[in-house]
Design a protein around this motif. Structure first.
Motif, PDB file in Angstrom:
ATOM      1  N   HIS A 126      -0.056   0.642  -2.258  1.00 29.74           N
ATOM      2  CA  HIS A 126      -1.305   1.288  -2.312  1.00 29.74           C
ATOM      3  C   HIS A 126      -2.194   1.314  -1.187  1.00 29.74           C
ATOM      4  CE1 HIS A 126      -4.861   3.017  -4.726  1.00 29.74           C
ATOM      5  NE2 HIS A 126      -4.021   3.247  -5.521  1.00 29.74           N
ATOM      6  N   ASP A 142      -5.627   1.330  -1.272  1.00 26.73           N
ATOM      7  CA  ASP A 142      -6.516   0.304  -1.644  1.00 26.73           C
ATOM      8  C   ASP A 142      -6.147  -0.822  -1.366  1.00 26.73           C
ATOM      9  OD1 ASP A 142      -8.642   2.406  -1.681  1.00 26.73           O
ATOM     10  OD2 ASP A 142      -8.493   2.626  -3.690  1.00 26.73           O
ATOM     11  N   THR A 168      -1.686  -4.681 -10.432  1.00 25.96           N
ATOM     12  CA  THR A 168      -2.311  -3.561  -9.655  1.00 25.96           C
ATOM     13  C   THR A 168      -3.758  -3.098  -9.962  1.00 25.96           C
ATOM     14  OG1 THR A 168      -0.109  -2.698  -8.850  1.00 25.96           O
ATOM     15  CG2 THR A 168      -2.019  -1.273  -8.312  1.00 25.96           C
ATOM     16  N   GLY A 205      -7.172  -4.219  -7.822  1.00 26.24           N
ATOM     17  CA  GLY A 205      -8.023  -3.215  -7.348  1.00 26.24           C
ATOM     18  C   GLY A 205      -9.598  -3.607  -7.788  1.00 26.24           C
ATOM     19  N   ALA A 230     -10.295  -3.762  -3.854  1.00 28.85           N
ATOM     20  CA  ALA A 230      -9.793  -2.365  -3.382  1.00 28.85           C
ATOM     21  C   ALA A 230     -10.831  -2.294  -2.097  1.00 28.85           C
ATOM     22  CB  ALA A 230     -10.218  -1.453  -4.226  1.00 28.85           C
ATOM     23  N   GLY A 251     -10.329   6.865  -2.341  1.00 26.50           N
ATOM     24  CA  GLY A 251      -9.904   5.833  -3.583  1.00 26.50           C
ATOM     25  C   GLY A 251     -11.180   5.463  -3.948  1.00 26.50           C
ATOM     26  N   THR A 295      -9.896   2.270 -11.635  1.00 22.23           N
ATOM     27  CA  THR A 295      -9.255   1.151 -10.816  1.00 22.23           C
ATOM     28  C   THR A 295      -8.017   1.537 -10.599  1.00 22.23           C
ATOM     29  OG1 THR A 295      -8.489  -1.159 -10.564  1.00 22.23           O
ATOM     30  CG2 THR A 295      -7.911  -0.246 -12.764  1.00 22.23           C
ATOM     31  N   THR A 296      -7.166   0.809  -9.564  1.00 25.37           N
ATOM     32  CA  THR A 296      -6.006   1.016  -8.862  1.00 25.37           C
ATOM     33  C   THR A 296      -4.639   1.306  -9.814  1.00 25.37           C
ATOM     34  OG1 THR A 296      -6.060  -0.925  -7.927  1.00 25.37           O
ATOM     35  CG2 THR A 296      -6.549   0.603  -6.555  1.00 25.37           C
ATOM     36  N   ASP A 297      -3.714   2.106  -9.717  1.00 24.69           N
ATOM     37  CA  ASP A 297      -2.575   2.153 -10.585  1.00 24.69           C
ATOM     38  C   ASP A 297      -1.531   2.176  -9.639  1.00 24.69           C
ATOM     39  OD1 ASP A 297      -1.120   2.235 -12.570  1.00 24.69           O
ATOM     40  OD2 ASP A 297      -1.313   4.502 -13.156  1.00 24.69           O
ATOM     41  N   ASP A 339      -2.568   8.015  -8.907  1.00 20.15           N
ATOM     42  CA  ASP A 339      -2.752   6.604  -8.235  1.00 20.15           C
ATOM     43  C   ASP A 339      -3.970   5.696  -8.762  1.00 20.15           C
ATOM     44  OD1 ASP A 339      -1.005   7.817  -6.540  1.00 20.15           O
ATOM     45  OD2 ASP A 339      -2.230   7.974  -4.582  1.00 20.15           O
ATOM     46  N   PHE A 340      -4.495   6.303  -9.777  1.00 20.78           N
ATOM     47  CA  PHE A 340      -5.712   5.488 -10.393  1.00 20.78           C
ATOM     48  C   PHE A 340      -5.567   5.620 -12.038  1.00 20.78           C
ATOM     49  CE2 PHE A 340      -6.915   6.727  -6.011  1.00 20.78           C
ATOM     50  CZ  PHE A 340      -7.187   5.508  -5.732  1.00 20.78           C
TER      51      PHE A 340
END
Length: 699
Positions: free
Chosen positions: A245, A247, A278, A282, A286, A292, A468-470, A481-482
């Motif tokens: 990712h 981030d 993840t 994030g 991140a 992002g 947040t991040t995915d 992606d989130f």
């Protein structure tokens, strides 16, 4: 007094009547029951997944690699015959029962081949060896931090299983503690739901839909002091991490990754796995990269540790030992045991204490745990009824051993409305809260999956989710992606972990206990006077000590915490003999010119440098174009700021030895001479200026 154990010491006192069904844990006796539809096998030779699926004594479910166990299920009335058949196979070294804790049928307990014994201080090695021989035990290692305490392996020569052995050992007067190493599936504290900085309301907001004033953590003023430094490393212990990712990338971003599940160094998710880690990573860390989201402490480093998925003694020791040995500053744990009542073992308590007291070269790692999402006390009794399948009934004791550990910062959840999240666990051991989503409370049982706790909440639960991040691409919670509705105490915990990392970035001299105290003293005293929508209790106010069972000492405030840490750091520096130089002449920075511009400060004192701070005030249309250097009188050049500031337009910050260890190369040099700040703009169009800068040298 005789310093050795004599024959009378080998008599038993107070033995449980049913040795094989009692679990000794933290001085308590937990009654176990055998699970009638599953058992475990320890192969004597390595099996492939295909071979495990083809055996005729049961249906293979999954592996527990750290214990070398394979879990099989059978039809209830075939358990005994299936286990007998497995024990008769040449390829099987051991077949054993799976247990549940009485009145907690959703919690599966698996037996390892380790036991921990703490002997009285006067017990000598000869007696210990005699006990080991008598019970078929092999000494494996001492338990660090606890005297006369050892881990033993139950050998093939042992006539009984670890439960029976530890219960017999507990009957000897010279044995203080005897515990088997059990494995219980870990429970991840997340509440993902349906489907970039402006959307990260929990960091900073100015109001909006379902947003009340002050429900964020006030991070922007903290960022004016520090956005985190790479020397502060946050260990996030979780299920997996998508290190691809964007981030979670950047120069020096990832430090000492570890995969304890596969005994490797790439803790990435499997093809079909959801990556809770993840999302948690994030939130805390991140990277600020112009795309992002941004974490609470984007400048700090990430140590991703993939757990085994089970909470046995060895796994807990391994994760905390790795974090300590690899230089973690903060350890963030958004998980707990998949058990209603889970006291920590001797070894587990010792591992956490060791991290919190010996980590960071004796200053201690800041250890955080999520409180949990069942809307239950982290230590207390609730009368339970109407659970599906009568999973829980009557007066039920709840205990989260991690959350009540005295060295842990335990995190509850508040909402975007500054109220208690409906699911957030509570109690006298809650340290702080942090913003998260709102959702019905629940708990994950191994046999049933996620179950909503009872009674059912009939009112609408308001509050916004956490962005947040995915995992990148189709995998993960959402196809992007989130994820924009992450939540639970799982998201609240890395928020506080990020703030702790900012605090240590501002002042690395703080101990773990000092960080905890700063976080407590600077927290916002949010109040929720409403009754809880599920249980009807009211605990959203504060006692005479300033503590709330719902919110701890309040909602974490990044600005106040970092300001307090920086003030302590400044006080330390001002106590030394020091000289200060300043240059308030405003200089334009040439656009797209490698020659740049230099500003000078003259220091007349000639003494060896013991400490140094550089404070700059720069405005620029795009700070990501700039590099900033300090040039010493001997012409040694140190890079203070690389081109990582992106779209920011104002830089008011202080560079210290703790935030920029590269400054250490200036220590012991003479301070006398001309010091220069050199600024270079490497890209066209955007322009700016140096407003002023100062230099403080400590002797």
């Amino acid at each position: 007094m005789n310093d050795q154990a004599n024959s009378s010491d080998f008599t038993h006192t107070g033995l449980p009547s049913n040795l094989g069904m009692v679990l000794q844990r933290a001085g308590e006796e937990l009654i176990l029951e055998k699970v009638l539809d599953r058992f475990t096998v320890r192969p004597s030779t390595k099996f492939t997944s295909q071979q495990l699926s083809q055996v005729n004594w049961g249906i293979w479910q999954f592996s527990i690699p750290q214990a070398n166990l394979e879990v099989f299920t059978v039809v209830t009335n075939q358990l005994d015959s299936a286990m007998s058949q497995a024990r008769g196979a040449q390829s099987v070294a051991f077949a054993g029962h799976v247990y549940t804790i009485q009145n907690h049928p959703g919690t599966f307990v698996y037996l390892n081949d380790q036991i921990t014994i703490q002997f009285a201080s006067w017990v000598d090695s000869a007696t210990i060896e005699a006990i080991a021989s008598r019970f078929g035990l092999v000494a494996q290692k001492p338990v660090l931090g606890i005297p006369n305490t050892f881990v033993f392996l139950v050998s093939k020569q042992a006539r009984e299983n670890p439960l029976k052995i530890t219960n017999q050992l507990q009957g000897f007067s010279f044995v203080l503690v005897a515990e088997p190493n059990i494995l219980i599936k870990s429970e991840l504290h997340y509440r993902p739901g349906e489907p970039l900085y402006p959307q990260q309301w929990y960091l900073y907001h100015n109001g909006g839909n379902q947003l009340v004033a002050g429900s964020h953590i006030c991070v922007e003023p903290a960022w004016d002091i520090t956005r985190g430094v790479r020397s502060v490393v946050v260990a996030v212990v979780d299920d997996s991490f998508d290190l691809n990712h964007p981030d979670l990338q950047g120069s020096g971003k990832i430090v000492a990754p570890r995969d304890l599940r596969k005994n490797g160094f790439l803790p990435i998710p499997g093809e079909r796995e959801i990556s809770h880690g993840t999302a948690c990573a994030g939130i805390a860390l991140a990277e600020e990269n112009g795309q992002g989201i941004v974490g609470v402490a984007p400048g700090c480093a990430l140590m991703p540790i993939r757990s085994t998925g089970f909470l046995d003694d060895e796994s807990i020791e391994d994760m905390f030992n790795w974090a300590i040995n690899q230089g973690a500053s903060v350890i963030s744990c958004s998980w707990g045991a998949g058990a209603v009542y889970y006291p920590l073992s001797l070894r587990q308590r010792a591992a956490i204490t060791r991290a919190a007291t010996t980590g960071r070269n004796g200053k201690g790692c800041v250890v955080l745990f999520a409180a949990g999402n069942a809307n239950r006390p982290i230590s207390g009794v609730v009368y339970e009824q109407n659970w599906p399948g009568n999973l829980l009934q009557g007066n039920t004791s709840w205990l989260n051993g991690f959350a009540v550990h005295p060295d842990v910062i335990t995190i509850a959840a508040s909402t975007s409305l500054n109220q208690k999240a409906a699911y957030s666990n509570w109690g006298t051991n809650i340290t702080l809260c942090a913003p998260s989503n709102n959702a019905p409370p629940g708990f994950s049982f191994q046999g049933r999956g996620f179950v909503n706790t009872q009674p059912h909440i009939t009112t609408t639960l308001h509050g916004r989710g956490i962005l947040t991040t995915d995992q990148v691409g189709e995998a993960g919670y959402d196809p992007g992606d989130f994820i924009n509705n992450f939540g639970g105490t799982s998201s609240a915990t890395p928020i506080v972990a990020g703030v702790a990392a900012l605090v240590l970035s501002a002042n690395p001299h703080l101990t773990a206990q000092e960080v905890k105290l700063i976080l407590e003293e600077t927290a916002d005293k949010i109040v929720d006077s409403r009754p809880d929508p599920q249980l009807g209790i009211q605990a959203g106010t504060y006692d005479n000590n300033g503590h709330s069972q719902w919110f701890g000492y309040g909602k974490v405030n990044a600005a106040r915490a970092v300001e307090a840490a920086a003030k302590l750091r400044s006080s330390l520096l001002s106590a030394q003999l020091q000289v200060r130089g300043e240059n308030f002449r405003e200089l334009s920075i040439p656009d797209d010119n490698p020659e740049g511009v230099k500003s000078a400060i003259a220091i007349s004192e000639s003494r060896p440098i013991k400490d140094i701070q550089i404070t700059v005030n720069i405005t620029h249309d795009f700070l990501g174009d700039l590099e900033v250097y300090l040039i010493a009188p001997n012409h040694r050049r140190v890079l203070l700021q690389s081109r990582t500031l992106g779209r920011r337009t104002n830089l008011q910050t202080t560079y210290t030895i703790s935030s920029h260890p590269v400054l250490k190369q200036l220590l012991s040099l003479s301070s006398q001479g001309i010091w220069q700040l050199w600024l270079i703009d490497y890209a066209p169009q955007d322009v700016g200026k140096l407003n002023n800068w100062s230099l403080v040298i400590g002797y």
